[in-house]
Design a protein around this motif. Structure first.
Motif, PDB file in Angstrom:
ATOM      1  N   LYS A 105       0.818  -1.215   0.000  1.00 57.76           N
ATOM      2  CA  LYS A 105       0.000   0.000   0.000  1.00 57.76           C
ATOM      3  C   LYS A 105       0.850   1.262   0.000  1.00 57.76           C
ATOM      4  O   LYS A 105       0.479   2.275  -0.606  1.00 57.76           O
ATOM      5  CB  LYS A 105      -0.929   0.010   1.219  1.00 57.76           C
ATOM      6  N   LYS A 106       1.989   1.220   0.684  1.00 56.84           N
ATOM      7  CA  LYS A 106       2.864   2.393   0.715  1.00 56.84           C
ATOM      8  C   LYS A 106       3.402   2.716  -0.679  1.00 56.84           C
ATOM      9  O   LYS A 106       3.659   3.876  -0.988  1.00 56.84           O
ATOM     10  CB  LYS A 106       4.028   2.157   1.677  1.00 56.84           C
ATOM     11  N   GLY A 107       3.566   1.685  -1.489  1.00 54.20           N
ATOM     12  CA  GLY A 107       3.994   1.891  -2.866  1.00 54.20           C
ATOM     13  C   GLY A 107       5.369   2.494  -3.011  1.00 54.20           C
ATOM     14  O   GLY A 107       5.685   3.140  -4.005  1.00 54.20           O
ATOM     15  N   ASP A 108       6.221   2.280  -2.018  1.00 51.90           N
ATOM     16  CA  ASP A 108       7.543   2.921  -1.996  1.00 51.90           C
ATOM     17  C   ASP A 108       8.626   1.847  -1.979  1.00 51.90           C
ATOM     18  O   ASP A 108       8.692   1.048  -1.044  1.00 51.90           O
ATOM     19  CB  ASP A 108       7.656   3.817  -0.762  1.00 51.90           C
ATOM     20  N   LYS A 109       9.488   1.855  -2.987  1.00 47.47           N
ATOM     21  CA  LYS A 109      10.561   0.868  -3.060  1.00 47.47           C
ATOM     22  C   LYS A 109      11.551   0.995  -1.911  1.00 47.47           C
ATOM     23  O   LYS A 109      12.312   0.067  -1.633  1.00 47.47           O
ATOM     24  CB  LYS A 109      11.300   0.983  -4.391  1.00 47.47           C
ATOM     25  N   GLU A 110      11.575   2.147  -1.281  1.00 45.85           N
ATOM     26  CA  GLU A 110      12.494   2.345  -0.162  1.00 45.85           C
ATOM     27  C   GLU A 110      11.846   2.020   1.179  1.00 45.85           C
ATOM     28  O   GLU A 110      12.446   2.221   2.222  1.00 45.85           O
ATOM     29  CB  GLU A 110      13.011   3.792  -0.152  1.00 45.85           C
ATOM     30  N   SER A 111      10.591   1.541   1.144  1.00 48.22           N
ATOM     31  CA  SER A 111       9.929   1.158   2.393  1.00 48.22           C
ATOM     32  C   SER A 111      10.724   0.065   3.089  1.00 48.22           C
ATOM     33  O   SER A 111      11.241  -0.845   2.442  1.00 48.22           O
ATOM     34  CB  SER A 111       8.507   0.658   2.115  1.00 48.22           C
ATOM     35  N   PHE A 112      10.787   0.140   4.406  1.00 42.49           N
ATOM     36  CA  PHE A 112      11.632  -0.794   5.146  1.00 42.49           C
ATOM     37  C   PHE A 112      10.883  -2.078   5.468  1.00 42.49           C
ATOM     38  O   PHE A 112       9.755  -2.056   5.960  1.00 42.49           O
ATOM     39  CB  PHE A 112      12.113  -0.158   6.453  1.00 42.49           C
TER      40      PHE A 112
END
Length: 202
Positions: A105-112
């Motif tokens: 859901k965050k859609g962020d490749k840098e999400s941890f």
């Protein structure tokens, strides 16, 4: 092979020119993974007693490879699809599925995602499950890698790597003997993982 022999010389200024004597597919690694490995192996020669930073650097490289080669591809698939993530979860892996959903859901490749979280998600994908999200992503995983139970299973090699890494995460040092034992496990497991990547450079 001793770690003394594995403290390789960096040729030139680019990690791409690094001559790794143990990684079978250096060119397939992510840029940051190369940096983490080079820095970790350079550290080995200068450690007096505590090899925690060395162990953590190599583990960090493994985490990065799993994140980039599996979970970022999961994210790309999700971003190009119209999957509904707001269904009621009845599977026993509810906590793990929620972690996976939140990452997507965050859609962020840098999400941890921690190493633990990534292991749990991959294990859940290959579990005896009827959860629709896990079942959708099983063939997506298999597009890039084979199943590799020996790496991700409970008590498997990644668990051993994680456990040794965690030994030095708080107040206990990691001595040379344990660091060398760690490297033997890391070396074979990391190469198995990379060698099974289906998009190796030719």
């Amino acid at each position: 092979i001793s770690n003394k022999l594995l403290a390789n010389i960096l040729v030139g200024s680019s990690p791409d020119n690094y001559e790794s004597k143990w990684c079978n597919n250096w060119g397939a690694l992510e840029d940051n993974s190369k940096i983490f490995i080079i820095e970790a192996q350079n550290l080995y020669e200068y450690v007096l007693e505590d090899y925690t930073a060395y162990v953590q650097g190599l583990t960090k490289a493994f985490e990065n490879e799993i994140l980039k080669k599996i979970f970022c591809n999961f994210l790309e698939y999700y971003n190009s699809s119209n999957l509904d993530l707001n269904y009621k979860i009845t599977d026993s892996n509810k906590h793990t599925i929620n972690t996976f959903r939140n990452f997507l859901k965050k859609g962020d490749k840098e999400s941890f995602l921690s190493l633990d979280q990534m292991i749990y998600i991959i294990r859940a994908i290959f579990s005896d499950t009827e959860d629709k999200l896990l079942l959708i992503f099983r063939p997506i995983y298999l597009k890039y890698f084979k199943q590799m139970n020996e790496i991700f299973m409970q008590g498997g090699n990644l668990y051993q790597i994680k456990d040794i890494r965690n030994t030095g995460a708080h107040t206990s040092p990691i001595n040379q003997k344990l660091a060398d034992n760690f490297f033997e496990i890391f070396n074979s497991t990391f190469n198995d993982f990379i060698n099974n990547y289906k998009f190796l450079p030719k």
